[in-house]
Design an enzyme around this catalytic site. Structure first.
Site, mmCIF file in Angstrom:
data_model
loop_
_atom_site.group_PDB
_atom_site.id
_atom_site.type_symbol
_atom_site.label_atom_id
_atom_site.label_comp_id
_atom_site.label_asym_id
_atom_site.label_seq_id
_atom_site.Cartn_x
_atom_site.Cartn_y
_atom_site.Cartn_z
ATOM 1 N N ASP A 59 5.666 -18.354 21.339
ATOM 2 C CA ASP A 59 5.187 -16.902 20.497
ATOM 3 C C ASP A 59 4.646 -15.932 21.574
ATOM 4 O O ASP A 59 4.499 -16.212 22.734
ATOM 5 C CB ASP A 59 4.326 -17.492 19.624
ATOM 6 C CG ASP A 59 3.206 -18.092 19.816
ATOM 7 O OD1 ASP A 59 2.863 -17.962 21.200
ATOM 8 O OD2 ASP A 59 2.167 -18.840 19.114
ATOM 9 N N ASP A 99 9.395 -23.716 12.741
ATOM 10 C CA ASP A 99 8.195 -24.508 13.644
ATOM 11 C C ASP A 99 7.061 -24.630 12.755
ATOM 12 O O ASP A 99 6.677 -23.738 11.873
ATOM 13 C CB ASP A 99 7.996 -23.933 14.757
ATOM 14 C CG ASP A 99 6.787 -22.765 14.482
ATOM 15 O OD1 ASP A 99 5.678 -22.953 14.877
ATOM 16 O OD2 ASP A 99 7.109 -21.548 14.150
#
EC number: 2.4.2.29
Length: 371
Positions: A90, A265
């Site tokens: 991320d 996720d």
């Protein structure tokens, strides 16, 4: 490098293959979360055993500790953590924006204090791309402003417009760094369908190879999250992979796939495992409950994971009550294995054109509950 091949659609549910620098991924796929470079209570061999295809690393946390100078010595995150399959990172934005009382946001980026030592730090689209280039993740994410679910329309519009400007800066920095991997854009817009569409339109002009849906599962009611999924999932470009960030329960994964999502996720299966909350085909099981003290059965008699093939509920109950590390390990193996099995079954159901039937049976089984 990224190549996405869409093999089959069944309604909005999709079956594809994603080719990245460290290997191929069959979609839809669930990515276990390795915040600090490790999936909690799992080693890389455990991850291979449960057939994890890709894991997620956290840019913010890895930047703070161990730091880029360490990871760089190993040629990136793969070499540092001993994982040879794809990794997604991320951008660090979510964690920084969570520090609401410790950060200052401007057009340039975000200034904040390190929660580790109090140092003053600055994160911008350019710095995020630099960090992710050093990490050498197969998929990097643009830096975006994570809009809270309760944002007003005006707040959400300003936020998404900033995220679009940051998307453009992220893409330019990524290209200037000659990063050989893939960069995804992130659709924002809070709970406003028209703003989500505005965000998507802006990202399509930048032509990212993949797109994510951000700003969901951030405290909004579940029906609101599902409403946004129904609005956004089906209008994402068909020839690109679709990633739903930070979601969620087994039911959320199924709902996401039903509305065009390819990648997920979430910390839920690992966090719940450490707290003794286990997912099964027939509902959830709380292993700490006294009723399991003498139970000789496995967690789930239909499960082929290492925990279910070798240990009783009674033993797992004992480990949890005693605070033994092995309990967290076995619980985590089971939960992540269960998530991988769900994804594999959905891939097969889409291939066979039987996704709706599979979905109905899944919900019927889960509603039964465990005994």
């Amino acid at each position: 490098m990224l190549k996405f091949t869409l093999h089959k659609k069944d309604g909005y549910a999709r079956r594809g293959t994603l080719e990245l620098n460290h290997g191929k991924i069959e979609t839809p796929v669930f990515m276990p979360v390795g915040t600090y470079g490790s999936v909690k209570a799992m080693n890389p061999q455990n991850l291979h055993d449960i057939k994890a295809q890709i894991i997620l690393g956290n840019t913010y946390h890895l930047w703070l500790r161990p730091g880029l100078e360490v990871v760089e010595q190993f040629g990136g995150l793969h070499g540092f953590i001993g994982w040879d399959k794809p990794i997604l990172t991320d951008s660090g934005g979510f964690q920084v924006f969570s520090l609401s009382d410790m950060r200052k946001l401007t057009e340039e980026g975000c200034t904040f204090k390190s929660p580790i030592n109090g140092d003053k730090l600055f994160l911008s689209p350019e710095i995020s791309m630099k960090i992710q280039t050093v990490l050498n993740s197969d998929i990097a994410m643009q830096l975006d402003e994570c809009t809270p679910g309760e944002a007003t329309r005006e707040q959400a519009r300003k936020s998404l417009q900033m995220s679009l400007r940051w998307a453009e800066r992220s893409k330019k920095a990524f290209e200037d760094l000659k990063n050989p991997n893939a960069l995804f854009g992130i659709v924002q817009g809070a709970m406003y369908e028209d703003l989500r569409e505005e965000s998507l339109k802006g990202l399509e002009e930048l032509d990212f190879p993949g797109l994510a849906i951000g700003g969901l599962s951030v405290g909004e009611p579940k029906p609101e999250m599902y409403r946004m999924l129904r609005a956004v999932g089906p209008i994402l470009p068909e020839h690109k992979p679709h990633y739903l960030m930070g979601v969620g329960t087994p039911e959320d994964l199924v709902y996401g796939v039903a509305h065009g999502v390819d990648m997920f996720d979430c910390v839920m299966p690992t966090r719940n495992a450490r707290n003794g909350w286990l997912f099964t085909r027939f509902g959830d099981l709380k292993i700490k409950n006294a009723k399991h003290k003498l139970d000789k059965r496995p967690i789930d008699e239909s499960c082929t994971c290492y925990a279910c093939q070798n240990f009783s509920r009674a033993y797992l109950h004992h480990l949890h009550r005693a605070g033994e590390i092995l309990g967290a390990q076995l619980n985590t193996i089971h939960n992540l294995h269960f998530y991988q099995v769900i994804m594999a079954e959905m891939r097969e159901a889409v291939e066979q054109g039987k996704f709706a039937d599979w979905q109905a049976q899944f919900h019927e089984n889960r509603a039964r509950g465990t005994d």
